[in-house]
Design a protein around this motif. Structure first.
Motif, mmCIF file in Angstrom:
data_model
loop_
_atom_site.group_PDB
_atom_site.id
_atom_site.type_symbol
_atom_site.label_atom_id
_atom_site.label_comp_id
_atom_site.label_asym_id
_atom_site.label_seq_id
_atom_site.Cartn_x
_atom_site.Cartn_y
_atom_site.Cartn_z
ATOM 1 N N ARG A 133 0.723 -1.131 -0.007
ATOM 2 C CA ARG A 133 0.030 -0.021 -0.031
ATOM 3 C C ARG A 133 0.660 1.227 -0.032
ATOM 4 O O ARG A 133 0.593 2.065 -0.820
ATOM 5 C CB ARG A 133 -0.959 0.018 1.171
ATOM 6 N N GLU A 134 2.007 1.147 0.719
ATOM 7 C CA GLU A 134 2.810 2.459 0.815
ATOM 8 C C GLU A 134 3.449 2.588 -0.751
ATOM 9 O O GLU A 134 3.432 3.766 -1.151
ATOM 10 C CB GLU A 134 4.189 2.110 1.778
ATOM 11 N N ASP A 160 0.736 4.141 -2.767
ATOM 12 C CA ASP A 160 0.271 5.480 -2.146
ATOM 13 C C ASP A 160 -1.289 5.134 -1.729
ATOM 14 O O ASP A 160 -2.145 6.249 -2.035
ATOM 15 C CB ASP A 160 0.478 6.825 -3.046
ATOM 16 N N ALA A 174 -2.382 3.962 1.329
ATOM 17 C CA ALA A 174 -2.622 3.626 2.968
ATOM 18 C C ALA A 174 -4.034 4.220 3.370
ATOM 19 O O ALA A 174 -4.155 5.261 2.775
ATOM 20 C CB ALA A 174 -1.372 3.960 3.675
ATOM 21 N N HIS A 228 10.230 0.550 -4.912
ATOM 22 C CA HIS A 228 9.909 1.791 -4.250
ATOM 23 C C HIS A 228 11.034 2.309 -3.385
ATOM 24 O O HIS A 228 11.675 1.413 -2.669
ATOM 25 C CB HIS A 228 8.569 1.558 -3.285
ATOM 26 N N PHE A 288 11.688 2.812 0.105
ATOM 27 C CA PHE A 288 11.178 2.865 1.424
ATOM 28 C C PHE A 288 11.987 3.693 2.426
ATOM 29 O O PHE A 288 13.376 3.472 2.171
ATOM 30 C CB PHE A 288 11.099 1.472 1.857
ATOM 31 N N TRP A 332 10.516 1.737 7.540
ATOM 32 C CA TRP A 332 10.049 0.363 6.753
ATOM 33 C C TRP A 332 11.081 -0.750 7.106
ATOM 34 O O TRP A 332 10.778 -1.828 7.316
ATOM 35 C CB TRP A 332 9.823 0.603 5.346
ATOM 36 N N GLY A 376 1.918 0.697 9.046
ATOM 37 C CA GLY A 376 2.036 1.489 7.966
ATOM 38 C C GLY A 376 2.408 2.912 8.316
ATOM 39 O O GLY A 376 3.177 3.592 7.733
#
Length: 433
Positions: A66-67, A70, A72, A235, A237, A241, A281
């Motif tokens: 989900r992160e 985008d 969340a 991604h 992170f 994370w 998250g």
């Protein structure tokens, strides 16, 4: 059924921990209808769908996906709902169990502490998280190894053809039982990516990869699936994370060096999948004060159940191993750790719902072999099973009143068979065979 018969209020813990939670007595047919409806609502129209094990490791992966998209949800709604539960003194932990903890929990619906905010009944309250599973463009379907085929079928039925599918922290025992929906999804979906760290059969892994699925399997004794997802997703992170993956690994691989890992594990078990994925998250491994208070509140009962299960344990000598066997509704990892500290090489925790957890140690790395003999599987030091010995409710009645004697017998027979195999192999090595 009279509700009072399964209401724990006023019943001694020594009695109700011998029985399954309320969810066990909820008919599978109604549970299937509800699960089907919620899955449809989560999947339809989603840009991506994550099928994940409902424990801290699988749900951390869902939060990462989900992160990356985008997608969340707003954590404030969940924090408000948690605070409301605490204020109301909600201690009903057994309304519904989801596929939590380790692999075997998927077969254990209703057996252990359940999530607080997701019940079978239609909720008519004003809880702002009631429809959370419908809000994100990345749909989340919590599953277990025993329900993986059903989850894939639901994605096939309800997802758009160009969906991105992620499967996280799940390992099929056999390719054939997931082949049909997975093959169709490999043809229709925009992409299928699978992250895991369990021990895969080589033929099963090859069959999945032959479909064009991006299957990434981490070393099961070095990485958790959150580690795999973190390094596999395209991604950038942040450090939060990476820390979440590290702390998740600390519990998932039973390293036990970071006290926060127990908080994550317990919270993932007591929270709904949407709630957990949203909270970690937003906060990573450092849970907010409201969640810490919620976890602390639930641990009072948890610790009492652990003590009851440890008190019931009986040790058996099988080959060169000391095997401690107990029964009850409890947190099996902590019970197993206590029994190992008392000298057991392996621990078996038989659950009121009929399944069992098998935990090993440095001196016993054959848990998955024992489980494989009694309708189960898992890791060398952590496995689960549900022996095929329950034909009707009379069998369950005997299971509860005898504290799982029939289940214990077949699992101990599995230990004896594995002990004979290990001894034979050692003798062969000594003879140079």
């Amino acid at each position: 059924m009279d509700d009072e018969l399964i209401d724990e209020a006023g019943i001694p813990r020594s009695r109700y921990t011998r029985l399954p939670g309320k969810g066990f007595f909820y008919p599978d047919s109604l549970d299937e209808e509800r699960s089907e409806r919620r899955a449809k609502e989560a999947i339809e129209g989603s840009e991506a769908v994550v099928i994940a094990d409902g424990d801290a490791d699988g749900l951390a992966c869902a939060a990462m996906v989900r992160e990356a998209y985008d997608a969340a949800l707003d954590v404030a709604d969940f924090e408000a709902a948690i605070a409301a539960r605490l204020a109301e003194g909600d201690d009903d932990e057994d309304e519904e169990a989801t596929d939590h903890d380790e692999d075997e929990e998927a077969a254990d619906r209703g057996d252990d502490d359940a999530l607080a905010g997701d019940t079978h009944e239609e909720d008519e309250s004003d809880d702002p998280t009631d429809d959370a599973h419908t809000r994100s463009p990345v749909g989340l379907v919590a599953a277990g190894p025993y329900s993986l085929d059903t989850s894939l079928e639901r994605v096939l039925a309800y997802a758009d053809d160009d969906v991105d599918l992620f499967v996280c922290d799940l390992c099929p025992d056999d390719y054939e039982w997931i082949a049909e929906p997975l093959e169709a999804l490999a043809e229709e979906a925009a992409s299928v990516r699978w992250f895991d760290h369990h021990q895969w059969d080589e033929e099963t892994a090859a069959a999945v990869r032959d479909l064009g699925v991006d299957l990434v399997i981490g070393e099961s004794d070095e990485e958790c699936t959150a580690d795999v997802a973190l390094r596999s997703l395209d991604h950038a992170f942040g450090d939060r994370w990476a820390e979440l993956a590290t702390v998740t690994r600390d519990h998932d691989l039973w390293i036990k060096e970071d006290p926060r890992s127990d908080d994550l594990a317990d919270y993932s078990y007591w929270a709904g999948s949407e709630e957990y994925a949203t909270v970690v998250g937003a906060y990573g491994a450092d849970l907010p004060e409201t969640v810490e208070a919620f976890v602390a509140d639930r641990r009072v009962e948890k610790e009492a159940r652990i003590d009851a299960a440890v008190d019931r344990a009986v040790t058996h000598e099988v080959g060169e191993w000391t095997v401690a066997v107990t029964y009850g509704r409890c947190s099996q990892n902590e019970v197993a750790e206590t029994l190992r500290e008392a000298g057991a090489d392996a621990a078996v925790i038989v659950k009121p719902a009929g399944s069992a957890s098998i935990r090993g140690s440095d001196g016993f790395r054959h848990a998955h072999e024992v489980a494989g003999r009694v309708n189960g599987g898992g890791h060398p030091q952590a496995a689960g099973c549900k022996p095929d010995i329950y034909d009707d409710m009379l069998d369950y009645a005997q299971h509860w009143t005898t504290e799982g004697q029939a289940c214990k017998r077949v699992i101990l027979a599995g230990f004896e068979a594995v002990a004979e195999e290990v001894a034979a192999a050692e003798t062969g090595e000594e003879n140079g065979e």
